[in-house]
Design a protein around this motif. Structure first.
Motif, PDB file in Angstrom:
ATOM      1  N   UNK A  26      40.063  41.568  35.434  1.00  0.00           N
ATOM      2  CA  UNK A  26      39.582  40.653  36.480  1.00  0.00           C
ATOM      3  C   UNK A  26      40.752  39.936  37.153  1.00  0.00           C
ATOM      4  N   UNK A  27      41.715  39.495  36.366  1.00  0.00           N
ATOM      5  CA  UNK A  27      42.889  38.829  36.925  1.00  0.00           C
ATOM      6  C   UNK A  27      43.670  39.793  37.816  1.00  0.00           C
ATOM      7  N   UNK A  28      43.838  41.025  37.383  1.00  0.00           N
ATOM      8  CA  UNK A  28      44.554  42.025  38.183  1.00  0.00           C
ATOM      9  C   UNK A  28      43.820  42.283  39.494  1.00  0.00           C
ATOM     10  N   UNK A  29      42.506  42.340  39.440  1.00  0.00           N
ATOM     11  CA  UNK A  29      41.722  42.546  40.667  1.00  0.00           C
ATOM     12  C   UNK A  29      41.878  41.370  41.619  1.00  0.00           C
ATOM     13  N   UNK A  30      41.882  40.145  41.078  1.00  0.00           N
ATOM     14  CA  UNK A  30      42.099  38.952  41.907  1.00  0.00           C
ATOM     15  C   UNK A  30      43.471  39.017  42.567  1.00  0.00           C
ATOM     16  N   UNK A  31      44.495  39.316  41.774  1.00  0.00           N
ATOM     17  CA  UNK A  31      45.855  39.428  42.321  1.00  0.00           C
ATOM     18  C   UNK A  31      45.965  40.577  43.322  1.00  0.00           C
ATOM     19  N   UNK A  32      45.263  41.669  43.050  1.00  0.00           N
ATOM     20  CA  UNK A  32      45.322  42.846  43.903  1.00  0.00           C
ATOM     21  C   UNK A  32      44.768  42.613  45.306  1.00  0.00           C
ATOM     22  N   UNK A  33      43.995  41.555  45.468  1.00  0.00           N
ATOM     23  CA  UNK A  33      43.460  41.196  46.791  1.00  0.00           C
ATOM     24  C   UNK A  33      44.416  40.282  47.556  1.00  0.00           C
ATOM     25  N   UNK A  34      45.508  39.928  46.944  1.00  0.00           N
ATOM     26  CA  UNK A  34      46.479  39.014  47.556  1.00  0.00           C
ATOM     27  C   UNK A  34      47.658  39.802  48.116  1.00  0.00           C
ATOM     28  N   UNK A  35      48.497  39.127  48.896  1.00  0.00           N
ATOM     29  CA  UNK A  35      49.702  39.801  49.395  1.00  0.00           C
ATOM     30  C   UNK A  35      50.611  40.254  48.244  1.00  0.00           C
ATOM     31  N   UNK A 123      50.454  42.681  36.399  1.00  0.00           N
ATOM     32  CA  UNK A 123      51.177  42.901  37.665  1.00  0.00           C
ATOM     33  C   UNK A 123      51.155  44.368  38.115  1.00  0.00           C
ATOM     34  N   UNK A 124      51.341  45.291  37.183  1.00  0.00           N
ATOM     35  CA  UNK A 124      51.339  46.720  37.513  1.00  0.00           C
ATOM     36  C   UNK A 124      49.997  47.139  38.111  1.00  0.00           C
ATOM     37  N   UNK A 125      48.925  46.722  37.451  1.00  0.00           N
ATOM     38  CA  UNK A 125      47.589  47.071  37.915  1.00  0.00           C
ATOM     39  C   UNK A 125      47.301  46.445  39.267  1.00  0.00           C
ATOM     40  N   UNK A 126      47.654  45.181  39.432  1.00  0.00           N
ATOM     41  CA  UNK A 126      47.422  44.485  40.699  1.00  0.00           C
ATOM     42  C   UNK A 126      48.190  45.160  41.828  1.00  0.00           C
TER      43      UNK A 126
END
Length: 157
Positions: A26-35, A123-126
């Motif tokens: 879930x955290x990676x998905x949240x980060x993945x939506x960011x720049x 970080x890798x996943x994001x």
């Protein structure tokens, strides 16, 4: 760096103190939506938090819920120590800061019930979610065990 300390710890708080596979996804998905700059900033802050915990006073602690065959304390491996540091970070800023003043507050996170390895892959996943490409970058701080030379004075030449 776009991610401030406050931003980093606010993102860590979304784990609710536990770096489970689901929480980290879930955290990676949240980060993945960011720049991408935010993903890189998160990785930098995370690496620094782990690096600062890479100290002998924590690394020599035994695993609290394991003993050797003869009943003696079971030492942490280098990997276990890294995952334990991840668990301390996942517990949040207050816990992370408190362990520097009281080693006994670090000790419970050596338990085998804390499997926080998943936090390493956020970080890798994001990055892959954001870009469709594999993360091919390194951070300023190396978080591998024994990287913080000041934290391990007995290992210095």
């Amino acid at each position: 760096m776009r991610i401030t300390q406050a931003d980093f710890w606010a993102l860590i708080d979304t784990l609710n103190g536990e770096a489970s596979e689901l929480n980290c996804q879930r955290l990676a998905e949240e980060l993945g939506r960011r720049p991408v700059a935010d993903i890189v900033g998160f990785a930098e802050r995370h690496a620094e938090a782990l690096y600062r915990l890479d100290q002998e006073k924590f690394g020599v602690l035994p695993v609290v819920d394991l003993t050797d065959r003869d009943g003696s304390p079971f030492p942490m491996s280098a990997d276990q120590f890294l995952y334990t540091r991840c668990a301390v970070v996942a517990a949040g800023r207050a816990v992370w800061e408190s362990v520097f003043f009281d080693v006994d507050k670090f000790a419970p996170y050596t338990s085998t019930k804390y499997d926080a390895e998943w936090l390493l892959y956020v970080p890798d996943t994001a990055y892959e979610l954001a870009t469709g490409q594999e993360w091919d970058s390194s951070t300023r701080y190396c978080f591998e065990t024994f990287s913080n030379k000041d934290g391990w004075p007995d290992l210095q030449d």
